[in-house]
Design a protein around this motif. Structure first.
Motif, short mmCIF file in Angstrom:
data_model
loop_
_atom_site.label_atom_id
_atom_site.label_comp_id
_atom_site.label_asym_id
_atom_site.label_seq_id
_atom_site.Cartn_x
_atom_site.Cartn_y
_atom_site.Cartn_z
N ALA A 83 13.75 4.03 -1.01
CA ALA A 83 13.78 4.65 0.29
C ALA A 83 13.13 3.97 1.15
O ALA A 83 13.47 3.73 2.06
CB ALA A 83 13.99 5.73 0.42
N LEU A 84 12.05 3.88 0.18
CA LEU A 84 10.72 2.45 1.33
C LEU A 84 11.09 1.25 1.46
O LEU A 84 10.57 0.77 1.82
CB LEU A 84 9.36 2.85 -0.15
CG LEU A 84 8.79 4.76 0.68
CD1 LEU A 84 7.61 3.98 -0.47
CD2 LEU A 84 8.14 4.86 2.21
N VAL A 85 11.85 0.60 0.59
CA VAL A 85 12.61 -0.81 0.67
C VAL A 85 13.33 -0.61 1.24
O VAL A 85 13.07 -1.65 2.51
CB VAL A 85 12.76 -0.83 -1.00
CG1 VAL A 85 13.49 -2.07 -0.61
CG2 VAL A 85 11.78 -1.36 -1.90
N LEU A 86 14.26 -0.11 1.71
CA LEU A 86 14.90 0.29 3.02
C LEU A 86 14.56 0.58 4.44
O LEU A 86 14.57 -0.38 5.30
CB LEU A 86 16.04 1.18 2.60
CG LEU A 86 16.96 0.57 1.17
CD1 LEU A 86 18.14 1.99 0.68
CD2 LEU A 86 17.83 -0.37 1.65
N GLY A 87 13.77 1.92 4.35
CA GLY A 87 12.98 1.57 5.33
C GLY A 87 12.37 0.47 6.39
O GLY A 87 12.45 -0.05 7.21
N ALA A 122 11.45 -4.55 9.68
CA ALA A 122 11.29 -5.73 9.74
C ALA A 122 12.47 -6.62 10.60
O ALA A 122 12.40 -7.39 10.97
CB ALA A 122 10.91 -6.27 8.10
N TYR A 123 13.70 -6.31 9.72
CA TYR A 123 14.95 -6.25 10.40
C TYR A 123 14.95 -6.18 12.21
O TYR A 123 15.25 -7.34 12.70
CB TYR A 123 16.57 -6.66 9.52
CG TYR A 123 17.46 -6.53 9.87
CD1 TYR A 123 17.90 -8.11 9.96
CD2 TYR A 123 18.43 -6.00 10.95
CE1 TYR A 123 18.50 -8.64 10.27
CE2 TYR A 123 19.14 -7.03 11.58
CZ TYR A 123 19.59 -7.69 11.08
OH TYR A 123 21.23 -8.29 11.64
N LEU A 151 0.93 -1.05 0.12
CA LEU A 151 0.30 -0.12 -0.26
C LEU A 151 1.11 0.98 0.18
O LEU A 151 0.57 2.08 -1.01
CB LEU A 151 -0.67 0.38 1.02
CG LEU A 151 -1.23 1.39 1.21
CD1 LEU A 151 -3.04 1.44 0.73
CD2 LEU A 151 -3.15 1.17 2.99
N VAL A 152 2.24 1.67 0.93
CA VAL A 152 2.85 2.87 1.45
C VAL A 152 3.83 2.97 -0.30
O VAL A 152 3.76 3.57 -0.75
CB VAL A 152 3.74 2.29 2.24
CG1 VAL A 152 4.29 4.06 1.82
CG2 VAL A 152 2.64 1.96 3.98
N ILE A 153 4.52 1.39 -0.76
CA ILE A 153 4.95 1.42 -1.69
C ILE A 153 4.52 2.17 -3.12
O ILE A 153 4.93 2.54 -4.10
CB ILE A 153 6.56 0.02 -1.88
CG1 ILE A 153 7.43 1.28 -3.00
CG2 ILE A 153 5.68 -0.84 -2.35
CD1 ILE A 153 8.14 -0.05 -2.80
N GLY A 154 3.15 1.80 -3.34
CA GLY A 154 2.27 2.21 -4.61
C GLY A 154 1.74 2.89 -4.59
O GLY A 154 2.04 3.75 -4.11
N PRO A 155 0.53 2.98 -4.26
CA PRO A 155 -1.28 4.07 -4.02
C PRO A 155 -0.50 5.31 -3.46
O PRO A 155 -0.45 6.05 -3.84
CB PRO A 155 -2.03 3.13 -4.00
CG PRO A 155 -1.99 2.19 -3.82
CD PRO A 155 -0.47 1.81 -3.79
#
Length: 436
Positions: A392-396, A401-402, A367-371
């Motif tokens: 940036a969103l992928v890394l965040g 998660a880590y 939801l965040v990385i798309g719309p």
């Protein structure tokens, strides 16, 4: 001219290397010969699969002080080595005797006992052990005159065959699991007063888990009962002569008469004891339950006449020792791989995160990385920044998660100890089976 001295030096160097190679094994052999190792395994070299059995080891040091390790191992079904070890310090001139307990996972066949100091083997011995099928009954005979009780070999268990192994009081293990291969023990003309407190405790726990103990009376009643007072169904105090044992004949429906003078033992009965056979007002066969096991006291001595040559005596042994008590499944619980995994699955901290949590997290990520990302960039009229916001969103999300995994699992190793404790109303000790 210079080549000859060089050739001589080379020849001396090669000869020195050969000499060292020849002398080195001799030096190791001399070192190894300083340790004298003797060993014997199982009960008369017999063991049962998926049961513990004792290995008696005696080590004598005739050389300098040694800080060594005792290893007892065998080839397992995975083409590897299963090894049980213990540290051992041997001062010069010292001799030590001890027991190493080995679990027979599958067929053992041959045991290898080694005394090792770091990587050097100081002594080694191989023992061949014999496997006894689980359906067979192994009976330990404590007697200084085993030939008097030869009728034990003719007993017929409900299933399988009977294997009679001669043992001495000093041979009895001092740990309960060391008794697992034995199904029954007969005490006849053996000084049980030699038993240590650890041996008696191990005997009691073995009984409580389903073992059978037959104690013989007769003229040697004092010696036989000396160290077993806490298990006896009858406290022997005196003897009495009878002229026949017709009640024994009737109880077992034997066709052979049993006449002749016999010495019976008299005494006070234990509150939980049950008199099975009585002769002329004197208890002849008394039973006492201990946990899931049984203790029988035969107040006559079957090793002397007229009982010794009575043709129906094997029937008596078969009746008393040939069967097994019906016990719950958890009594003989073994921590194998499947059972351990099943037990670990009950620990909530070892479970995977819930399916709902994982789906919610992935849904939020998409939801965040798309719309959301598209709407925000369109609101600011900067869609070209997507090549920055998406990484940036992928890394965040990856970082969150880590680190949430650290919070969920922790950063320190977790040691789990699982145990089953067994206790019995009529026995003061408890037995614990566990895995770490």
């Amino acid at each position: 001219m210079r080549s000859k001295p060089f050739a001589r030096r080379l020849m001396v160097f090669l000869l020195s290397l050969i000499g060292l190679a020849l002398l080195s094994p001799k030096a190791q052999a001399q070192e190894a010969s300083r340790i004298i190792l003797t060993a014997r395994a199982g009960f008369d070299a017999y063991y049962k699969v998926n049961r513990w059995f004792p290995v008696w080891v005696a080590v004598e040091n005739t050389g300098k002080d040694v800080q060594a390790q005792v290893q007892v191992g065998y080839s397992n079904r995975w083409n590897g080595q299963t090894i049980y070890s213990m540290d051992l310090f041997l001062a010069s001139g010292a001799r030590k005797e001890f027991i190493v307990y080995v679990y027979a996972e599958g067929t053992v066949g041959k045991l290898i006992i080694r005394i090792k100091e770091q990587r050097q083997t100081l002594a080694e011995r191989q023992l061949v052990v014999n496997q006894l099928n689980e359906n067979n009954v192994m009976v330990g005979l404590l007697s200084e005159t085993p030939s008097a009780y030869a009728a034990l070999s003719d007993m017929e268990p409900l299933a399988g065959n009977a294997r009679i192994v001669q043992i001495k009081p000093a041979d009895l293990p001092d740990a309960p699991h060391g008794w697992q291969a034995l199904d029954a023990v007969v005490v006849a003309e053996a000084d049980t007063g030699e038993l240590t407190s650890m041996q008696r405790t191990a005997l009691g726990l073995w009984l409580a888990q389903g073992g059978k103990l037959l104690i013989v009376g007769g003229t040697n009643w004092q010696m036989n009962a000396a160290g077993l007072a806490e298990f006896l169904p009858l406290a022997p105090a005196k003897t009495r002569r009878v002229s026949r044992l017709s009640s024994l004949q009737s109880y077992f429906r034997a066709d052979s008469s049993l006449l002749g003078d016999m010495t019976l033992v008299e005494g006070d009965l234990h509150p939980e004891a049950q008199v099975l056979i009585e002769q002329d007002g004197v208890p002849l066969l008394v039973r006492r339950p201990i946990g899931f096991g049984e203790v029988y006291y035969l107040t006559a001595d079957p090793g002397i006449e007229p009982l010794r040559s009575w043709p129906n005596l094997p029937i008596v042994y078969s009746h008393l020792l040939g069967g097994r008590m019906a016990t719950p499944r958890w009594v003989s619980w073994e921590w194998d791989e499947n059972n351990t995994n099943s037990a670990l699955s009950t620990i909530a901290e070892l479970d995977l995160p819930s399916f709902l949590l994982v789906c919610s997290w992935l849904g939020l990520y998409l939801l965040v990385i798309g719309p959301v990302n598209f709407i925000v960039l369109r609101q600011f009229k900067r869609p070209e920044l997507a090549w920055i916001t998406i990484p940036a969103l992928v890394l965040g999300f990856s970082a969150v998660a880590y680190f949430s995994g650290f919070l969920y699992r922790g950063t320190q190793p977790t040691l789990n100890r699982l145990a089953i404790m067994q206790s019995w109303d009529n026995f003061s000790q408890a037995q614990v089976h566990g895995v770490t």
